[in-house]
Design a protein around this motif. Structure first.
Motif, PDB file in Angstrom:
ATOM      1  N   HIS A 169       0.822  -1.211   0.000  1.00  0.00           N
ATOM      2  CA  HIS A 169       0.000   0.000   0.000  1.00  0.00           C
ATOM      3  C   HIS A 169       0.858   1.263   0.000  1.00  0.00           C
ATOM      4  O   HIS A 169       0.413   2.310   0.469  1.00  0.00           O
ATOM      5  CB  HIS A 169      -0.916   0.011   1.219  1.00  0.00           C
ATOM      6  N   ALA A 170       2.080   1.163  -0.501  1.00  0.00           N
ATOM      7  CA  ALA A 170       3.001   2.307  -0.433  1.00  0.00           C
ATOM      8  C   ALA A 170       2.451   3.521  -1.167  1.00  0.00           C
ATOM      9  O   ALA A 170       2.516   4.648  -0.659  1.00  0.00           O
ATOM     10  CB  ALA A 170       4.371   1.907  -1.011  1.00  0.00           C
ATOM     11  N   TRP A 171       1.900   3.305  -2.362  1.00  0.00           N
ATOM     12  CA  TRP A 171       1.387   4.438  -3.119  1.00  0.00           C
ATOM     13  C   TRP A 171       0.180   5.071  -2.425  1.00  0.00           C
ATOM     14  O   TRP A 171       0.013   6.298  -2.446  1.00  0.00           O
ATOM     15  CB  TRP A 171       1.009   3.996  -4.541  1.00  0.00           C
ATOM     16  N   GLY A 172      -0.643   4.251  -1.816  1.00  0.00           N
ATOM     17  CA  GLY A 172      -1.779   4.810  -1.084  1.00  0.00           C
ATOM     18  C   GLY A 172      -1.337   5.675   0.084  1.00  0.00           C
ATOM     19  O   GLY A 172      -1.862   6.780   0.295  1.00  0.00           O
ATOM     20  N   TYR A 173      -0.355   5.176   0.853  1.00  0.00           N
ATOM     21  CA  TYR A 173       0.161   5.983   1.965  1.00  0.00           C
ATOM     22  C   TYR A 173       0.833   7.259   1.463  1.00  0.00           C
ATOM     23  O   TYR A 173       0.764   8.306   2.118  1.00  0.00           O
ATOM     24  CB  TYR A 173       1.165   5.161   2.774  1.00  0.00           C
ATOM     25  N   LEU A 174       1.472   7.172   0.285  1.00  0.00           N
ATOM     26  CA  LEU A 174       2.130   8.359  -0.264  1.00  0.00           C
ATOM     27  C   LEU A 174       1.112   9.433  -0.618  1.00  0.00           C
ATOM     28  O   LEU A 174       1.335  10.625  -0.374  1.00  0.00           O
ATOM     29  CB  LEU A 174       2.936   7.968  -1.503  1.00  0.00           C
ATOM     30  N   PHE A 175      -0.025   9.021  -1.164  1.00  0.00           N
ATOM     31  CA  PHE A 175      -1.073   9.993  -1.488  1.00  0.00           C
ATOM     32  C   PHE A 175      -1.737  10.540  -0.223  1.00  0.00           C
ATOM     33  O   PHE A 175      -2.251  11.667  -0.221  1.00  0.00           O
ATOM     34  CB  PHE A 175      -2.125   9.355  -2.396  1.00  0.00           C
ATOM     35  N   LEU A 176      -1.765   9.752   0.856  1.00  0.00           N
ATOM     36  CA  LEU A 176      -2.342  10.230   2.107  1.00  0.00           C
ATOM     37  C   LEU A 176      -1.419  11.181   2.860  1.00  0.00           C
ATOM     38  O   LEU A 176      -1.878  11.936   3.710  1.00  0.00           O
ATOM     39  CB  LEU A 176      -2.669   9.035   3.020  1.00  0.00           C
ATOM     40  N   LEU A 177      -0.134  11.148   2.538  1.00  0.00           N
ATOM     41  CA  LEU A 177       0.839  11.929   3.297  1.00  0.00           C
ATOM     42  C   LEU A 177       0.540  13.426   3.323  1.00  0.00           C
ATOM     43  O   LEU A 177       0.598  14.047   4.400  1.00  0.00           O
ATOM     44  CB  LEU A 177       2.242  11.666   2.737  1.00  0.00           C
ATOM     45  N   PRO A 178       0.195  14.079   2.200  1.00  0.00           N
ATOM     46  CA  PRO A 178      -0.121  15.515   2.281  1.00  0.00           C
ATOM     47  C   PRO A 178      -1.280  15.832   3.220  1.00  0.00           C
ATOM     48  O   PRO A 178      -1.222  16.801   3.975  1.00  0.00           O
ATOM     49  CB  PRO A 178      -0.453  15.882   0.826  1.00  0.00           C
ATOM     50  N   ALA A 179      -2.333  14.994   3.172  1.00  0.00           N
ATOM     51  CA  ALA A 179      -3.471  15.229   4.063  1.00  0.00           C
ATOM     52  C   ALA A 179      -3.067  15.058   5.520  1.00  0.00           C
ATOM     53  O   ALA A 179      -3.487  15.829   6.390  1.00  0.00           O
ATOM     54  CB  ALA A 179      -4.619  14.277   3.710  1.00  0.00           C
ATOM     55  N   VAL A 180      -2.241  14.039   5.811  1.00  0.00           N
ATOM     56  CA  VAL A 180      -1.787  13.817   7.187  1.00  0.00           C
ATOM     57  C   VAL A 180      -0.957  14.999   7.673  1.00  0.00           C
ATOM     58  O   VAL A 180      -1.113  15.466   8.806  1.00  0.00           O
ATOM     59  CB  VAL A 180      -0.988  12.502   7.273  1.00  0.00           C
ATOM     60  N   VAL A 181      -0.074  15.512   6.804  1.00  0.00           N
ATOM     61  CA  VAL A 181       0.758  16.658   7.184  1.00  0.00           C
ATOM     62  C   VAL A 181      -0.102  17.886   7.464  1.00  0.00           C
ATOM     63  O   VAL A 181       0.116  18.615   8.453  1.00  0.00           O
ATOM     64  CB  VAL A 181       1.797  16.947   6.078  1.00  0.00           C
ATOM     65  N   PHE A 221      -3.349  17.957   8.319  1.00  0.00           N
ATOM     66  CA  PHE A 221      -4.126  17.756   9.538  1.00  0.00           C
ATOM     67  C   PHE A 221      -3.249  17.896  10.775  1.00  0.00           C
ATOM     68  O   PHE A 221      -3.662  18.485  11.780  1.00  0.00           O
ATOM     69  CB  PHE A 221      -4.794  16.376   9.511  1.00  0.00           C
ATOM     70  N   PHE A 222      -2.043  17.358  10.726  1.00  0.00           N
ATOM     71  CA  PHE A 222      -1.151  17.454  11.876  1.00  0.00           C
ATOM     72  C   PHE A 222      -0.763  18.904  12.152  1.00  0.00           C
ATOM     73  O   PHE A 222      -0.739  19.343  13.313  1.00  0.00           O
ATOM     74  CB  PHE A 222       0.109  16.616  11.637  1.00  0.00           C
ATOM     75  N   THR A 223      -0.490  19.660  11.090  1.00  0.00           N
ATOM     76  CA  THR A 223      -0.016  21.038  11.256  1.00  0.00           C
ATOM     77  C   THR A 223      -1.122  21.964  11.730  1.00  0.00           C
ATOM     78  O   THR A 223      -0.894  22.813  12.613  1.00  0.00           O
ATOM     79  CB  THR A 223       0.567  21.551   9.929  1.00  0.00           C
ATOM     80  N   PHE A 224      -2.314  21.825  11.165  1.00  0.00           N
ATOM     81  CA  PHE A 224      -3.372  22.795  11.424  1.00  0.00           C
ATOM     82  C   PHE A 224      -4.469  22.286  12.360  1.00  0.00           C
ATOM     83  O   PHE A 224      -5.375  23.057  12.700  1.00  0.00           O
ATOM     84  CB  PHE A 224      -4.007  23.239  10.102  1.00  0.00           C
ATOM     85  N   ILE A 244      -4.252  21.435  18.760  1.00  0.00           N
ATOM     86  CA  ILE A 244      -4.955  20.822  19.896  1.00  0.00           C
ATOM     87  C   ILE A 244      -3.963  20.473  20.999  1.00  0.00           C
ATOM     88  O   ILE A 244      -4.181  20.758  22.180  1.00  0.00           O
ATOM     89  CB  ILE A 244      -5.730  19.572  19.433  1.00  0.00           C
ATOM     90  N   GLY A 245      -2.838  19.856  20.615  1.00  0.00           N
ATOM     91  CA  GLY A 245      -1.822  19.519  21.611  1.00  0.00           C
ATOM     92  C   GLY A 245      -1.239  20.751  22.290  1.00  0.00           C
ATOM     93  O   GLY A 245      -1.055  20.777  23.511  1.00  0.00           O
ATOM     94  N   LYS A 246      -0.959  21.791  21.506  1.00  0.00           N
ATOM     95  CA  LYS A 246      -0.411  23.016  22.095  1.00  0.00           C
ATOM     96  C   LYS A 246      -1.438  23.706  22.981  1.00  0.00           C
ATOM     97  O   LYS A 246      -1.085  24.304  23.994  1.00  0.00           O
ATOM     98  CB  LYS A 246       0.054  23.955  20.983  1.00  0.00           C
ATOM     99  N   GLY A 247      -2.722  23.617  22.607  1.00  0.00           N
ATOM    100  CA  GLY A 247      -3.760  24.204  23.449  1.00  0.00           C
ATOM    101  C   GLY A 247      -3.844  23.522  24.807  1.00  0.00           C
ATOM    102  O   GLY A 247      -4.044  24.183  25.834  1.00  0.00           O
ATOM    103  N   ILE A 248      -3.695  22.199  24.813  1.00  0.00           N
ATOM    104  CA  ILE A 248      -3.691  21.476  26.093  1.00  0.00           C
ATOM    105  C   ILE A 248      -2.505  21.901  26.945  1.00  0.00           C
ATOM    106  O   ILE A 248      -2.623  22.106  28.164  1.00  0.00           O
ATOM    107  CB  ILE A 248      -3.674  19.957  25.835  1.00  0.00           C
ATOM    108  N   VAL A 249      -1.342  22.071  26.312  1.00  0.00           N
ATOM    109  CA  VAL A 249      -0.158  22.502  27.052  1.00  0.00           C
ATOM    110  C   VAL A 249      -0.326  23.933  27.555  1.00  0.00           C
ATOM    111  O   VAL A 249      -0.031  24.250  28.715  1.00  0.00           O
ATOM    112  CB  VAL A 249       1.099  22.383  26.161  1.00  0.00           C
ATOM    113  N   PHE A 250      -0.831  24.832  26.710  1.00  0.00           N
ATOM    114  CA  PHE A 250      -0.997  26.237  27.088  1.00  0.00           C
ATOM    115  C   PHE A 250      -1.990  26.423  28.223  1.00  0.00           C
ATOM    116  O   PHE A 250      -1.939  27.426  28.934  1.00  0.00           O
ATOM    117  CB  PHE A 250      -1.445  27.053  25.877  1.00  0.00           C
TER     118      PHE A 250
END
Length: 306
Positions: free
Chosen positions: A26-38, A40-43, A48-54
């Motif tokens: 499933h390498a190609w599938g994960y590769l296409f999912l990578l931009p969405a994961v990045v 979602f993680f960034t924005f 959410i994690g920083k808000g819990i810390v703050f």
């Protein structure tokens, strides 16, 4: 001539090919999912994690952040405005369910029962959703004005004019009516799609058996779209618990904090008082409550499927 007794050497069978691993398969599938994961993680996940810390810090962009532990949570739980906002938000959510939740369901069922002009009815019902919010607020301020069209009709039939924006009993109801008119079109499309997916043979068989309109709705339509009803119920509860822009734009939480919602208090803590630690604590509490609602809905849907 002597006969040879040597046993011919048998070639060994080729080694079977190893099946590709899960990651390679499933390498190609994960590769296409990578931009969405990045993204979602960034924005989403990182804030959410920083808000819990703050929420455990006093945020100061000049002197630096200071760890304060649970002080932010103690401060907001003792704030009378927070208590009032929680009550108003629950009241707002209840009004949204009583006034607005059933409107798209009724319209979807009514449109599905129409023999003519179904396309026109769908477009007409969806049009309010595309009205810009600035135009929407100006339109309803004019409609709710003490000398506006609604009060003109009320006074014509001999009743006293209603102060929709300044009367405590009517301010939140007026906001819910306005939002119902503006936003039910999107839910309507989902319900129409759900109703259209019900096999027409069921309705024809019910009509042959002598079932009326209400019997077909009660025994066929509503049970068939119950999953969509539960899903949109959860989505409406989440949306109403997070809403603040209408209350802020129309009345700024007034009159006398009657329309002050929980999300509006978060905005005041963050941008008016500039107390980002307490605002983060308020956001964490909301996140926990909404997560609990999502878990309950997920368990209920799994139990129904089982």
């Amino acid at each position: 001539m002597s006969q040879s007794t040597a046993v011919p050497i048998r070639q060994s069978d080729p080694m079977p090919k190893r099946a590709p691993g899960k990651w390679k398969k499933h390498a190609w599938g994960y590769l296409f999912l990578l931009p969405a994961v990045v993204i979602f993680f960034t924005f989403l996940w990182l804030p959410i994690g920083k808000g819990i810390v703050f929420s455990f810090y006093h945020i100061d962009f000049v002197k630096g952040d200071t760890f304060v532990g649970w002080d932010n949570y103690e401060r907001i739980l003792k704030d009378p405005e927070v208590v009032v906002s929680v009550k108003n938000t629950l009241y707002y959510m209840m009004l949204g369910l009583l006034i607005g939740f059933w409107v798209p369901i009724l319209f979807a069922i009514a449109i599905s029962e129409m023999r003519r002009l179904q396309g026109f009815a769908r477009i007409a019902a969806y049009l309010p959703y595309v009205v810009p919010l600035v135009v929407l607020y100006g339109l309803w301020r004019w409609l709710y004005d003490p000398v506006g069209p609604i009060n003109a009709v009320i006074t014509k039939i001999g009743l006293e004019p209603v102060l929709f924006m300044t009367d405590k009993a009517w301010s939140m109801i007026s906001i819910v009516i306005m939002e119902t008119w503006q936003s039910f079109g999107s839910a309507l499309l989902i319900y129409i799609a759900a109703v259209s997916s019900v096999p027409r043979d069921w309705y024809e068989a019910a009509e042959i058996d002598g079932a009326g309109v209400w019997q077909r709705i009660r025994n066929i339509t509503l049970p068939s779209i119950k999953n969509q009803i539960v899903l949109l119920l959860l989505l409406q509860l989440i949306a109403t618990s997070q809403n603040f822009q209408t209350q802020y734009a129309m009345l700024d939480g007034g009159p006398n904090n009657t329309t002050l919602t929980y999300a509006l208090v978060v905005i005041r803590y963050a941008f008016t008082r500039q107390d980002y630690g307490s605002a983060s604590a308020l956001g964490v509490l909301m996140f926990l409550v909404l997560s609990l609602l999502a878990i309950i809905q997920y368990r209920m849907s799994n139990r129904k499927e089982a």
